[in-house]
Write a protein that holds these residues in place. Structure first.
Motif, mmCIF file in Angstrom:
data_model
loop_
_atom_site.group_PDB
_atom_site.id
_atom_site.type_symbol
_atom_site.label_atom_id
_atom_site.label_comp_id
_atom_site.label_asym_id
_atom_site.label_seq_id
_atom_site.Cartn_x
_atom_site.Cartn_y
_atom_site.Cartn_z
ATOM 1 N N UNK A 530 0.846 -1.197 0.000
ATOM 2 C CA UNK A 530 0.000 0.000 0.000
ATOM 3 C C UNK A 530 0.881 1.248 0.000
ATOM 4 N N UNK A 531 0.288 2.380 -0.314
ATOM 5 C CA UNK A 531 1.041 3.638 -0.336
ATOM 6 C C UNK A 531 1.596 3.973 1.040
ATOM 7 N N UNK A 532 0.856 3.591 2.102
ATOM 8 C CA UNK A 532 1.327 3.864 3.463
ATOM 9 C C UNK A 532 2.554 3.020 3.769
ATOM 10 N N UNK A 533 2.524 1.737 3.376
ATOM 11 C CA UNK A 533 3.689 0.870 3.578
ATOM 12 C C UNK A 533 4.886 1.394 2.793
ATOM 13 N N UNK A 534 4.614 1.817 1.556
ATOM 14 C CA UNK A 534 5.699 2.233 0.677
ATOM 15 C C UNK A 534 6.427 3.454 1.226
ATOM 16 N N UNK A 559 7.140 -7.619 -5.486
ATOM 17 C CA UNK A 559 6.347 -6.624 -4.776
ATOM 18 C C UNK A 559 5.600 -5.772 -5.784
ATOM 19 N N UNK A 560 4.288 -5.660 -5.612
ATOM 20 C CA UNK A 560 3.449 -4.884 -6.515
ATOM 21 C C UNK A 560 3.183 -3.501 -5.918
ATOM 22 N N UNK A 561 3.544 -2.468 -6.681
ATOM 23 C CA UNK A 561 3.356 -1.075 -6.267
ATOM 24 C C UNK A 561 2.472 -0.404 -7.303
ATOM 25 N N UNK A 562 1.411 0.258 -6.861
ATOM 26 C CA UNK A 562 0.513 0.899 -7.825
ATOM 27 C C UNK A 562 1.228 2.047 -8.539
ATOM 28 N N UNK A 563 0.756 2.325 -9.731
ATOM 29 C CA UNK A 563 1.351 3.382 -10.546
ATOM 30 C C UNK A 563 1.304 4.727 -9.814
ATOM 31 N N UNK A 564 0.157 5.060 -9.194
ATOM 32 C CA UNK A 564 0.021 6.349 -8.512
ATOM 33 C C UNK A 564 0.959 6.452 -7.325
ATOM 34 N N UNK A 565 1.179 5.317 -6.608
ATOM 35 C CA UNK A 565 2.115 5.327 -5.472
ATOM 36 C C UNK A 565 3.534 5.568 -5.948
ATOM 37 N N UNK A 566 3.921 4.883 -7.034
ATOM 38 C CA UNK A 566 5.278 5.027 -7.552
ATOM 39 C C UNK A 566 5.533 6.437 -8.067
ATOM 40 N N UNK A 567 4.473 7.095 -8.587
ATOM 41 C CA UNK A 567 4.634 8.422 -9.169
ATOM 42 C C UNK A 567 4.371 9.550 -8.173
ATOM 43 N N UNK A 568 3.998 9.197 -6.944
ATOM 44 C CA UNK A 568 3.669 10.223 -5.959
ATOM 45 C C UNK A 568 4.858 11.140 -5.699
ATOM 46 N N UNK A 569 6.004 10.546 -5.440
ATOM 47 C CA UNK A 569 7.251 11.297 -5.267
ATOM 48 C C UNK A 569 8.319 10.495 -5.988
ATOM 49 N N UNK A 570 8.529 10.840 -7.244
ATOM 50 C CA UNK A 570 9.304 9.971 -8.132
ATOM 51 C C UNK A 570 10.713 9.735 -7.614
ATOM 52 N N UNK A 571 11.387 10.777 -7.196
ATOM 53 C CA UNK A 571 12.776 10.615 -6.766
ATOM 54 C C UNK A 571 12.869 9.715 -5.537
ATOM 55 N N UNK A 572 11.959 9.927 -4.580
ATOM 56 C CA UNK A 572 11.956 9.074 -3.388
ATOM 57 C C UNK A 572 11.589 7.645 -3.760
ATOM 58 N N UNK A 573 10.633 7.492 -4.683
ATOM 59 C CA UNK A 573 10.223 6.152 -5.114
ATOM 60 C C UNK A 573 11.382 5.422 -5.780
#
Length: 709
Positions: A530-534, A559-573
């Motif tokens: 989830x975005x919170x875990x990520x 590990x599956x990460x949603x597109x919106x989670x990965x793009x939320x803060x790209x550099x941190x992701x």
């Protein structure tokens, strides 16, 4: 009569001493007025001594400047008595002007007392000469000198009382007043001296037994100036210390004011925060009880804000919130309150006569927030979902009003958004149900109520199982099986998703290790983050420890990460994903196509798989828009050397079409339902047997076995 004459230098010195003594007295009065109770007593005592010595020394220097054609001297005991009188008179004067008020009658009485005391000091000092025969005084000049002493005392008391506070230009006024007071004191002294007549043949008895005027003049002048200088310097230094202390106090007050402001104000929007809102809400409840009036609490949540914040970044999101706050602020009256609770949640408190008044405000607010926002180079559109609770119908406490307005807001969201609803009792049931679910979630881990089901993933080339996705289920003791959609969002909202997510990863790795030992080394177990875990700082270390604890090769975990989670803060992701990949874990971009990915960033993500969102698969058919999108995603994945997974496959036609498009892996109810691990392996073994006998690819259906021909 003996002819007298004066030493001009000593006369001038006596005038300067009188002025300096007057200024010291005025300054001491200011120190007494501004000091604390104990400090004022010390300043009063010190001031009385310094001022008394100053006045007395002026008189004594004036006496020393007086010369007769006979030897002169002064009786030491009588001279000391005149000094004591001067100190007492000074102490009385400083005490009087330190009082809060100085009425006219008290001023007159004090002036008479002090004038007589100063005259007594003067004529006692004259008596210290012990003249034989005695000094003869002109009655008119004698009376005039006392009148001058009383008048000078009254003027001095009034001036000192008026100038005792530190106001602008007070130093200049005190200096001018000191000159006037000094001249008045000198006038009294020399008028008294002029009143004295010395018969021919007079002899000064103190000339033999007393102290001579020569060296005594120098000692008195030096000592007096030193005492006055020290007193004045002490007062000036203390005043500067007080000034610095005052500045420090003001600075601390401003700092405390700013800290209080920050503690009660939202830093971004400058609206009141939750703390100040709760205080205002309590005040409005008390006012409504007292006046038997009404008010409305409006809970506002922005529709579409998250998508903007996730796609364009926090900076644009913050600018949007600032503009939203301005529009809300412009729509309230001075007596109303608008506050930000956090995120994109706002609350308004408005005084109303009827509920319809709140409806008109909500309607106007919805219209206002529907207007486009020009932020940077973007033209952004959002709407608002509003819930309204009215006091006292919908609650009589702060907690009830907030909860009920929140429930009404969620009802607005569930019925189409972009509008408002008043609270109704039926909404409360949903709110209490949510609260109960949250309470049950807190104990679900301890009670071991969570289960993992596994949905198989099939290769499109040969139809064999290449792994499984671990899906969470909640076996509630009363509700039965609770679907993830009914509790995952609440778990994320409360932060409980973090420990739940750790359990899911550990259980999935434990099961995968078991399958690995049974010979399925080529499988991969997929686990959703989830975005919170990520965003949890401990994620990478937790994954590493979980793999080690279960002795599972990292290559067996995806590990599956949603597109919106990965793009939320790209550099941190990128940093987090690269750390996970360095462990050997594979990354899948889940729900692809629903977010706002930039291809520039997408190609930088260290992913090995794109997972097409089930929404594009549901209505898939030749020539449809969804087919074009899926085809484009497959082509994109191929160009980036990524495997393509399609989830949500529910029909044979979908399976065939996705295979034709070039998807690598398929997953869905047509291929196989999520199952407990025991059922999963039974179905796998049955499928292998069918494939072995028929030599055809197969699928796992509802019954656990479903073959294709």
């Amino acid at each position: 009569m003996l002819t007298a004459h004066y030493d001009s230098l000593l006369v001038l010195i006596s005038l300067l001493v009188a002025i300096l003594a007057s200024y010291t007295a005025l300054d001491m009065a200011g120190r007494i007025n501004s000091a604390t109770a104990r400090g004022s007593m010390l300043w009063l005592a010190g001031g009385a001594v310094a001022m008394g010595i100053g006045i007395w020394s002026m008189h004594f220097i004036g006496m020393l400047s007086f010369n007769l054609p006979i030897p002169l001297g002064y009786d030491i005991s009588i001279t000391v008595l005149s000094l004591v009188i001067a100190i007492v008179a000074s102490g009385f004067a400083l005490w009087r002007i330190s009082q809060a008020e100085l009425p006219l009658l008290q001023l007159i009485g004090s002036a008479i007392f002090m004038g007589i005391a100063i005259a007594a000091m003067h004529y006692t000092g004259m008596a210290a000469m012990r003249m034989t025969p005695g000094i003869e005084y002109d009655p008119w000049l004698f009376a005039l000198s006392i009148l001058i002493a009383i008048s000078a005392s009254g003027a001095a008391l009034w001036i000192a009382f008026r100038l005792r506070t530190n106001t602008p230009n007070v130093v200049r006024w005190r200096a001018m007043a000191a000159v006037v007071m000094g001249a008045a004191i000198i006038g009294m002294h020399y008028t008294g001296m002029a009143a004295a007549n010395f018969p021919i043949g007079s002899v000064c008895s103190a000339a033999v037994e007393g102290v001579g005027p020569g060296w005594l003049a120098i000692v008195v002048i030096v000592t007096t100036l030193a005492v006055l200088a020290i007193a004045l310097l002490t007062s000036v230094l203390d005043a500067r210390l007080d000034s610095q202390t005052g500045k420090l106090v003001r600075s601390l007050a401003l700092a405390n004011q700013e800290l209080t402001k920050q503690a009660l104000q939202d830093n971004l929007t400058k609206l009141p925060n939750r703390t100040l809102l709760e205080d205002r809400l309590d005040q409005m409840v008390h006012k409504a009880v007292r006046e038997q009036s009404r008010f409305a609490l409006m809970f506002i949540d922005l529709d579409g804000f998250k998508a903007i914040n996730d796609s364009l970044g926090h900076h644009i999101g913050d600018l949007l919130l600032i503009d939203v706050a301005k529009r809300i602020r412009d729509n309230i009256r001075a007596q109303d309150t608008a506050a930000r609770l956090g995120g994109d949640e706002f609350v308004m408190l408005i005084e109303v006569n009827e509920p319809e008044d709140a409806a008109s405000v909500a309607d106007k607010l919805c219209t206002t927030l529907n207007q486009p926002f020009d932020i940077a180079q973007y033209n952004l559109g959002i709407s608002a979902s509003i819930g309204i609770a009215v006091y006292p119908e919908d609650g009589k406490t702060r907690h009830d009003l907030l909860v009920h307005a929140d429930a009404a807001m969620y009802h607005t969201k569930s019925t189409g958004r972009n509008g408002y609803h008043f609270f109704e009792a039926s909404m409360n049931i949903n709110a209490h149900n949510q609260l109960q679910v949250i309470q049950d979630l807190r104990t679900a881990l301890e009670r071991k109520e969570f289960r993992l089901h596994y949905q198989p993933k099939f290769s499109t080339t040969d139809g064999v199982v290449v792994g499984a996705e671990a899906l969470l289920r909640w076996q509630h003791p009363i509700r039965g099986i609770v679907a993830p959609a009914d509790f995952i969002s609440l778990a994320e909202k409360t932060g409980l998703i973090v420990p739940i997510g750790e359990w899911v990863l550990d259980e999935a790795c434990r099961q995968m290790r078991k399958w690995y030992d049974e010979g399925y080394q080529q499988w991969k177990i997929a686990v959703n983050l989830s975005s919170v875990q990520f965003s949890n700082d401990n994620l990478v270390e937790m994954v590493k420890e979980t793999l080690a604890r279960n002795n599972l090769p990292a290559t067996s975990l995806m590990l599956e990460v949603t597109e919106s989670t990965a793009m939320h803060n790209v550099e941190a992701s990128l940093t987090i994903l690269e750390q996970l990949v360095s462990l050997g874990v594979e990354i899948s971009i889940d729900d692809f196509g629903t977010g706002y990915s930039s291809l520039l960033y997408l190609k930088r993500l260290p992913a090995t798989e794109l997972k097409i969102d089930r929404g594009f698969i549901r209505d898939l058919a030749h020539g449809s828009d969804d087919a074009s999108i899926v085809s484009a995603i497959v082509a994109l994945g191929r160009s980036l050397n990524l495997r393509i997974v399609a989830e949500g496959v529910e029909t044979e036609k979908q399976q065939e079409y996705l295979t034709t498009l070039g998807c690598d892996t398929l997953q869905g109810y047509f291929m196989g339902h999520p199952m407990a691990s025991e059922q999963f392996m039974a179905a796998i073994n049955a499928l292998k047997a069918v494939q072995l006998n028929l030599h055809v690819p197969g699928t796992l259906g509802n019954s656990g076995l479903q073959s294709q021909h």
